[in-house]
Design an enzyme around this catalytic site. Structure first.
Site, short mmCIF file in Angstrom:
data_model
loop_
_atom_site.label_atom_id
_atom_site.label_comp_id
_atom_site.label_asym_id
_atom_site.label_seq_id
_atom_site.Cartn_x
_atom_site.Cartn_y
_atom_site.Cartn_z
N GLY A 42 -5.08 6.42 7.46
CA GLY A 42 -5.45 5.23 7.98
C GLY A 42 -4.46 4.31 8.21
O GLY A 42 -4.28 3.77 9.40
N ALA A 43 -3.70 3.83 7.23
CA ALA A 43 -2.80 2.80 7.36
C ALA A 43 -1.50 3.37 7.98
O ALA A 43 -1.11 2.57 8.92
CB ALA A 43 -2.30 2.43 5.79
N ASN A 44 -1.11 4.62 8.13
CA ASN A 44 -0.07 5.15 8.82
C ASN A 44 -0.44 4.84 10.34
O ASN A 44 0.44 4.48 11.34
CB ASN A 44 0.41 6.55 8.62
CG ASN A 44 0.91 6.82 7.27
OD1 ASN A 44 1.37 6.03 6.49
ND2 ASN A 44 0.67 8.30 6.90
N GLU A 141 -9.94 10.82 4.79
CA GLU A 141 -9.66 10.59 3.89
C GLU A 141 -10.57 9.37 3.07
O GLU A 141 -10.33 9.04 2.11
CB GLU A 141 -8.00 9.95 3.72
CG GLU A 141 -7.12 11.24 4.09
CD GLU A 141 -5.49 10.79 3.77
OE1 GLU A 141 -4.78 11.50 3.38
OE2 GLU A 141 -5.30 9.71 3.86
N GLY A 223 2.27 21.02 17.01
CA GLY A 223 3.44 20.92 16.37
C GLY A 223 4.44 20.87 17.51
O GLY A 223 4.37 20.06 18.35
N GLY A 252 1.29 13.74 12.50
CA GLY A 252 -0.08 13.45 13.17
C GLY A 252 -0.44 12.21 13.18
O GLY A 252 -1.27 11.74 14.21
N ASP A 253 0.12 11.20 12.11
CA ASP A 253 -0.51 9.81 12.31
C ASP A 253 0.13 9.19 13.39
O ASP A 253 -0.39 8.34 14.07
CB ASP A 253 0.03 9.41 10.92
CG ASP A 253 -0.74 9.83 9.85
OD1 ASP A 253 -2.05 10.49 9.87
OD2 ASP A 253 -0.44 9.81 8.70
N GLN A 286 12.96 10.69 11.00
CA GLN A 286 13.09 9.89 10.07
C GLN A 286 12.40 10.23 8.97
O GLN A 286 11.44 10.98 8.94
CB GLN A 286 12.70 8.54 10.30
CG GLN A 286 13.31 7.87 11.89
CD GLN A 286 14.90 7.75 11.69
OE1 GLN A 286 15.44 7.29 10.75
NE2 GLN A 286 15.52 7.88 12.77
#
Length: 308
Positions: A42-44, A141, A223, A252-253, A286
């Site tokens: 969620g945060a990502n 999640e 991918g 994915g995020d 990264q």
């Protein structure tokens, strides 16, 4: 006008170690470097969307602990609206233990903590955040009943619902009927549909199945091969971008945050998926998750470049 995106999901503190290879069961190996940073699907995705230009609100439950304090500070620093942040003293803030090998592949174990305690009652307490958004972005999640409740609330308010069904688990027909865009990867699409998904042909079959269940627009990520989307004009395969992979954690995020932004800006499906593919490609060059999410300028610059 910036699109308004409400992300309802998880925050996990990522505890990440890099290793030459994945350990076998029962084996101890030496690794490093190691770092601690903000994460959780969620945060990502909230950070990804905010860095790409959206007006983002985050609905999340955190512990009354050090990691929770750091999570809140991180969201504020990213310019994310924190009216939907709920704190609890009953359990810890979510934690993810991540191992990344030299090929950039990863293994993750999540201790959900406060994420598992985000309830429909919590959603009722911040329903204006949900109903006032252009797009609601969800993952798995947090408890499934909370995901389903939020999707139904947003759907009833005429808000576009984008669900990233990860970690993979079966989804009810009722939930799928409230989803506008569903974004499984290959393994998630296979688990949900029961069909083999190893290539574009398999993705098309899974997308047909998802459409039959009520999903308006399945977008299956493949991918390095890009993504397969099924819209009003039929199937479209949007190729991936060629990059040097450092760490696939969070790809994915990045894709989902970027897709929400592009759709919120009114881009057509092909352009939105291409934008999302580009953001995901930049992210894997990264190390890390939320800290590695690309900025708008980088994505737009890379979009104009041809792969070598």
């Amino acid at each position: 006008m910036k699109p308004k995106i409400a992300v309802v999901g998880s925050f996990n503190t990522d505890l990440t170690v890099f290793t030459p290879r994945m350990p076998a069961p029962g084996e101890t190996i030496l690794g490093g470097p190691y770092y601690t940073g903000p994460g959780g699907k969620g945060a990502n995705q909230a950070v990804a969307a905010a860095r790409l230009g959206a007006q983002v609100s985050m609905v999340v439950k955190l512990g009354q602990d050090y990691y929770g304090d750091q999570a809140l500070e991180n969201l504020v620093q990213e310019g994310i609206d924190t009216r939907g942040v709920i704190r609890t003293a009953d359990t810890h803030t979510g934690v993810a233990f991540i191992v990344v090998d030299q090929q950039g592949e990863n293994m993750i174990v999540v201790a959900s903590g406060a994420n598992a305690q985000l309830t429909p009652a919590d959603i009722d307490g911040v329903r204006d955040v949900i109903t006032g958004a252009d797009i609601v972005l969800l993952q798995l999640e947090i408890p499934m009943e909370t995901v389903a409740y939020t999707a139904a609330l947003a759907h009833a308010a005429g808000v576009t619902v984008l669900l990233n069904p990860a970690p993979a688990q079966p989804l009810s027909a009722d939930l799928l009927a409230h989803v506008d865009y569903l974004t499984p990867n290959e393994s998630e699409a296979q688990l949900i549909s029961g069909l083999p998904v190893a290539d574009v042909v398999g993705a098309e079959a899974a997308a047909r199945w998802l459409t039959a269940q009520g999903v308006r627009t399945p977008v299956i990520t493949l991918g390095a091969k890009g993504a397969l989307a099924s819209g009003a004009g039929g199937f479209m395969h949007v190729p991936g971008r060629k990059v040097e992979v450092v760490d696939t954690t969070g790809a994915g995020d990045a894709f989902n945050g970027a897709l929400a932004v592009a759709l919120g800006e009114g881009k057509d499906l092909a352009a939105a998926v291409a934008f999302a593919n580009t953001a995901a490609a930049l992210q894997v060059t990264q190390r890390g998750t939320a800290p590695a999410m690309p900025r708008r300028e980088a994505v737009e610059s890379f979009l104009t470049q041809k792969d070598g």
